[in-house]
Scaffold this active site. Structure first.
Site, PDB file in Angstrom:
ATOM      1  N   HIS A 229      -8.638  -9.308   3.912  1.00 57.78           N
ATOM      2  CA  HIS A 229      -9.779  -8.575   4.467  1.00 57.78           C
ATOM      3  C   HIS A 229      -9.289  -7.243   5.011  1.00 57.78           C
ATOM      4  O   HIS A 229      -8.097  -7.073   5.259  1.00 57.78           O
ATOM      5  CB  HIS A 229     -10.447  -9.381   5.591  1.00 57.78           C
ATOM      6  CG  HIS A 229      -9.534  -9.609   6.755  1.00 57.78           C
ATOM      7  ND1 HIS A 229      -8.682 -10.694   6.825  1.00 57.78           N
ATOM      8  CD2 HIS A 229      -9.300  -8.873   7.871  1.00 57.78           C
ATOM      9  CE1 HIS A 229      -7.972 -10.613   7.950  1.00 57.78           C
ATOM     10  NE2 HIS A 229      -8.331  -9.518   8.594  1.00 57.78           N
TER      11      HIS A 229
ATOM     12  N   HIS B 290      -5.786  -1.476   5.719  1.00 56.34           N
ATOM     13  CA  HIS B 290      -4.773  -2.122   4.889  1.00 56.34           C
ATOM     14  C   HIS B 290      -5.102  -3.600   4.730  1.00 56.34           C
ATOM     15  O   HIS B 290      -5.952  -4.136   5.431  1.00 56.34           O
ATOM     16  CB  HIS B 290      -3.386  -1.962   5.521  1.00 56.34           C
ATOM     17  CG  HIS B 290      -3.251  -2.665   6.833  1.00 56.34           C
ATOM     18  ND1 HIS B 290      -3.692  -2.115   8.025  1.00 56.34           N
ATOM     19  CD2 HIS B 290      -2.764  -3.891   7.152  1.00 56.34           C
ATOM     20  CE1 HIS B 290      -3.464  -2.971   9.007  1.00 56.34           C
ATOM     21  NE2 HIS B 290      -2.911  -4.070   8.505  1.00 56.34           N
TER      22      HIS B 290
END
Length: 188
Positions: free
Chosen positions: A40, A125
Site C-alpha cells: 500500500h 513508496h
C-alpha cells in the site's frame, strides 16, 4: 486501534513485491519482509486512535474527497532508507504526480482539523522489507535489481487497522472512502 490511511495498489503490485523480496533473500539480505498482499502507499500513519474518532475521521475524509478525480500511480525504482550507512528499509518508489500530492494534502487537512499528527515528510513508496542484516556488497546487489513498472488506478483511500503479532503485521480494512462519494464501513 493502531491504524493508517493508504492507497491500495491493485492486483499486479503484490507479485512484484514478493518477487523483489525473494531476490533479496537469495542475495543474503535478512529482513522482516512485507508480504506483497500488504502492499500500500501510506498517506498518513495514525498510530493508536479510538474507533469513534476513526469513524469521525472517515466521515470527514469521505466528504472531503467526494468528487476527487480518479488517477493512476506508477511504481518506480528500488531504493532504501539508511541508518548508519546500512539500509534500514528497502522500498519501491512511487512516481510522484500532482494528483497524489493533492490527495495527501486533502488527507492532511482532515487530520489537522481533528488535531491528529501529520507527517511533514511525505515520501510515497511501497515497503519491501525492514532490514535485519545486509550482505557486505549490499549496494552493488541493490544496483543490479530491476523491477517491472506497474501502473495502477486510484479511486479511493482506505483506513486500515494494523494488527501486530509475532508473524508480522496484518492489515484489516476499517473504512473505505470512494472518490465517487461513498463511505464503506467494513465489519469490525
Amino acid at each position: 486501534m493502531r491504524s493508517f490511511i493508504a492507497v491500495d495498489t491493485g492486483e499486479r503490485v503484490p507479485a512484484m513485491i514478493d518477487g523483489i523480496s525473494e531476490k533479496l533473500r537469495r542475495m543474503g539480505f535478512k529482513a522482516s519482509w512485507v508480504p506483497g498482499a500488504n502492499a500500500h502507499v501510506t498517506l498518513a500513519f495514525l498510530d493508536n486512535i479510538e474507533l469513534e474518532k476513526l469513524a469521525l475521521l472517515a466521515s470527514m475524509l469521505s466528504r472531503r474527497l467526494r468528487g476527487f478525480p480518479s488517477f493512476t500511480l506508477e511504481t518506480g525504482r528500488i531504493g532504501y532508507f539508511k541508518h548508519k550507512d546500512l539500509p534500514k528499509v528497502i522500498w519501491v518508489a512511487i512516481e510522484r504526480n500532482q494528483n497524489l500530492v493533492n490527495l495527501q494534502r486533502e488527507t492532511r487537512v482532515v487530520l489537522e482539523a481533528l488535531s491528529l499528527p501529520v507527517d511533514e515528510n511525505f515520501r510515497p513508496h511501497l515497503t519491501v522489507g525492514r532490514m535485519k542484516f545486509s550482505p557486505p556488497m549490499w549496494r552493488k546487489f541493490l544496483s543490479t535489481l530491476e523491477n517491472e513498472r506497474i501502473i495502477f488506478p486510484v479511486g479511493e483511500v482506505t483506513i486500515f487497522e494494523s494488527i501486530l503479532s509475532r508473524e508480522g503485521a496484518t492489515y484489516r480494512k476499517v473504512f473505505t472512502c470512494s472518490f465517487e462519494g461513498g463511505l464503506i464501513e467494513h465489519a469490525v
